[in-house]
Scaffold this active site. Structure first.
Site, PDB file in Angstrom:
ATOM      1  N   CYS A  86       1.104  -1.330   0.009  1.00 26.11           N
ATOM      2  CA  CYS A  86       0.437  -0.042   0.311  1.00 26.11           C
ATOM      3  C   CYS A  86       0.896   1.136   0.253  1.00 26.11           C
ATOM      4  CB  CYS A  86      -0.734  -0.678   0.964  1.00 26.11           C
ATOM      5  SG  CYS A  86      -2.645   0.910   0.815  1.00 26.11           S
ATOM      6  N   HIS A 194      -4.417  -6.404   0.647  1.00 20.39           N
ATOM      7  CA  HIS A 194      -3.210  -6.068   2.505  1.00 20.39           C
ATOM      8  C   HIS A 194      -3.365  -7.489   2.939  1.00 20.39           C
ATOM      9  CE1 HIS A 194      -2.225  -1.870   3.674  1.00 20.39           C
ATOM     10  NE2 HIS A 194      -3.628  -1.651   2.953  1.00 20.39           N
ATOM     11  N   GLU A 196      -1.286  -8.903   4.620  1.00 18.00           N
ATOM     12  CA  GLU A 196      -1.080  -9.252   6.215  1.00 18.00           C
ATOM     13  C   GLU A 196      -2.585  -8.960   6.743  1.00 18.00           C
ATOM     14  OE1 GLU A 196      -0.879  -5.959   4.772  1.00 18.00           O
ATOM     15  OE2 GLU A 196      -0.949  -4.318   6.221  1.00 18.00           O
TER      16      GLU A 196
END
Lengths: 220, 81
Positions: A86, A194, A196
């Protein structure tokens, strides 16, 4: 596996990224402040999402010129894996470690939702645990994720198999539906989604785990 | 000495915000608009007294930070005062 995550003023996914890495790597992940210039020996550097320097000037522009980035560029040239997610992707393009640039989303709105992406290449330290063509559901949350790339640069990326992920329903207007790209040495990955945030059933999905497993398998 | 850097998207890079302005103008009945582009202006106050040196320095600033040469072009104007 010696991994670290960088924090810039305004980073906000640094802890999430460390938690995801630590869970898969089963060992502590260091935290680096952006002003540091002497780094410990590392196999992997994570550049997290957020709004470094409030997105002033251009997203990632000021973070890309902060003291730690010169050292990260040097390590990247020596083959250390660098993962920018990002705002981290924006920082890596601004630092010239990845081609192209990320500009305002085509429809101007901030996009915050899970999106479907496909894995384009498994030939990288970040994606080797995925099967090419596999469809993933990963969250995006950004205002400036519209990846702009010149035609010759796009041709080069395709020829060198450096497109890591593509959107199935392009949420931001990115050239050729690109959601993630590899640097020339394949050891630098920038991506807007993302991974994560897709590492636990409570996140709503676990499609991001294999990215960290790929790194663990390659770098240890 | 004052310097002014005007930064705009390169030809061929679509600016979604400029396009939104163009559409809004059309919606308001301004039908004669054939294109909209945006330019960001950054003004600098410089200690330098030599005009050419100042311009060269501001060009270096533009290449290094103020503009992103991948998507933007810039022009520098120096105004003595």
């Amino acid at each position: 596996m010696r991994a670290a995550v960088v924090t810039f003023p305004g980073s906000n996914c640094d802890r999430d990224l460390r938690v995801a890495m630590e869970r898969v790597f089963a060992r502590p992940v260091a935290s680096l402040w952006h002003a540091e210039t002497e780094l410990p020996p590392l196999d992997l550097i994570g550049i997290p999402g957020g709004f470094s320097y409030g997105d002033y000037l251009r997203c990632g522009a000021i973070a890309a010129r902060s003291p730690i980035m010169a050292e990260i560029a040097r390590l990247a040239r020596r083959g250390v894996a660098v993962l920018g997610i990002c705002n981290g992707f924006q920082i890596l393009t601004e630092a010239g470690l990845l081609p192209g640039a990320l500009v305002r989303n085509l429809r101007l709105s901030f996009v915050c939702r899970p999106v479907r992406v496909t894995v384009v290449t498994a030939s990288s330290p970040f994606t080797n645990a995925y099967r090419p063509g596999r469809e993933l559901l990963l969250p995006v949350a950004h205002h400036d994720g519209n990846y702009v790339l010149e035609a010759e640069e796009l041709a080069r990326l395709e020829e060198e198999d450096r497109i890591a992920f593509r959107y199935l329903d392009n949420p931001n207007g990115s050239t050729a539906d690109i959601a993630g790209v590899l640097g020339p040495g394949r050891n630098v990955l920038g991506m807007m989604p993302h991974p994560e945030r897709a590492c636990d059933p409570l996140h709503g999905g676990e499609d991001g785990i294999a990215l960290f497993r790929s790194l663990l398998a390659t770098l240890t | 000495m004052k310097a002014r850097v005007a930064i705009r998207f390169r030809t061929g890079v679509l600016d979604p915000e400029a396009r939104a302005i163009e559409k809004a103008l059309a919606n308001l009945g301004f039908t004669g608009v054939r294109g909209v582009s945006r330019t960001r202006i950054i003004e600098l106050e410089l200690e330098a007294s030599d005009r050419d040196a100042a311009e060269a320095e501001v060009r270096r600033m533009s290449e290094t930070l103020l503009a992103n040469p991948v998507i933007e072009t810039y022009s520098v104007t120096i105004a003595e005062r």
